[in-house]
Design an enzyme around this catalytic site. Structure first.
Site, PDB file in Angstrom:
ATOM      1  N   ASP A 151       8.950   6.516   8.598  1.00  0.00           N
ATOM      2  CA  ASP A 151       8.484   5.937   9.852  1.00  0.00           C
ATOM      3  C   ASP A 151       7.310   6.793  10.280  1.00  0.00           C
ATOM      4  O   ASP A 151       7.404   8.030  10.277  1.00  0.00           O
ATOM      5  CB  ASP A 151       9.579   5.937  10.919  1.00  0.00           C
ATOM      6  N   LYS A 210       0.829  -1.207   0.000  1.00  0.00           N
ATOM      7  CA  LYS A 210       0.000   0.000   0.000  1.00  0.00           C
ATOM      8  C   LYS A 210       0.864   1.257   0.000  1.00  0.00           C
ATOM      9  O   LYS A 210       0.510   2.270  -0.607  1.00  0.00           O
ATOM     10  CB  LYS A 210      -0.943  -0.006   1.206  1.00  0.00           C
ATOM     11  N   LYS A 211       2.012   1.223   0.671  1.00  0.00           N
ATOM     12  CA  LYS A 211       2.896   2.390   0.669  1.00  0.00           C
ATOM     13  C   LYS A 211       3.528   2.596  -0.708  1.00  0.00           C
ATOM     14  O   LYS A 211       3.711   3.732  -1.158  1.00  0.00           O
ATOM     15  CB  LYS A 211       3.995   2.227   1.727  1.00  0.00           C
TER      16      LYS A 211
END
Length: 201
Positions: free
Chosen positions: A73, A12-13
């Protein structure tokens, strides 16, 4: 076509960064993930902040592959929990990546917190590290509040309980492109785009 390694195995990223680059009309860069390169030892995320973890991941990826790398992050900071779970967001329940358990634990911890004190923010630090040693780190934040029950099937993590400031829907009820335009990671990646284009196109 220049390869850019996004230091993640989260499909998904990868799709999200691709969408953002297409929307910004960035061409000539192919985004690949960790599954597209030979395995290498990945250091644990031990930094006390998002920026440190993102940089460490990007540095490891460049050292192992020689490719320019982006790493992020991200996590949820909850006002009533003194900014936690923060960098521990993905393993808040004690098991890394158990989205449902993490979400349920946060809801339980906020059980007695009134609606007007349930403020929170999604935070993302994104780092670009180049083989020549160049490093850029940016930060995106998305403020909102946490509701008491999950709503929506899009997104992942804490999306089903996060309602952005000024909105009525959770981020899990938004269409992907709509979320990209507002989200913490979308904001961070857009801040990084000029550095990516300057270095790689």
């Amino acid at each position: 076509m220049t390869k850019l390694l996004l230091a993640t195995r989260n499909a998904k990223k990868l799709v999200e960064l691709d969408r953002i680059m297409v929307a910004a009309d960035v061409h000539g860069v192919e985004v690949i993930g960790l599954d597209a390169v030979a395995p290498f030892p990945e250091a644990p995320e031990t930094a006390p902040d998002f920026e440190g973890n993102a940089l460490a991941k990007a540095r490891d990826a460049v050292a192992a592959t020689g490719l320019p790398a982006v790493a992020d992050d991200s996590g949820l900071t909850v006002d009533a929990l003194n900014g936690m779970p923060g960098v521990l967001s993905a393993r808040w329940s004690g098991r890394h990546g158990d989205d449902l358990a993490n979400l349920q634990l946060v809801l339980a911890q906020l059980g007695d917190v009134p609606d007007d004190r349930r403020g929170a923010a999604f935070v993302s630090a994104a780092a670009l590290v180049l083989p020549d040693g160049t490093e850029v780190v940016v930060r995106g934040e998305w403020r909102g509040a946490l509701i008491r029950e999950s709503r929506g099937a899009n997104g992942f993590g804490y999306d089903p309980i996060f309602v952005p400031e000024g909105g009525t829907r959770t981020s899990a009820e938004m269409a992907p492109a709509e979320k990209d335009a507002q989200s913490h990671r979308g904001r961070a990646l857009r801040l990084l785009l000029p550095h990516i284009t300057a270095a790689l196109t």
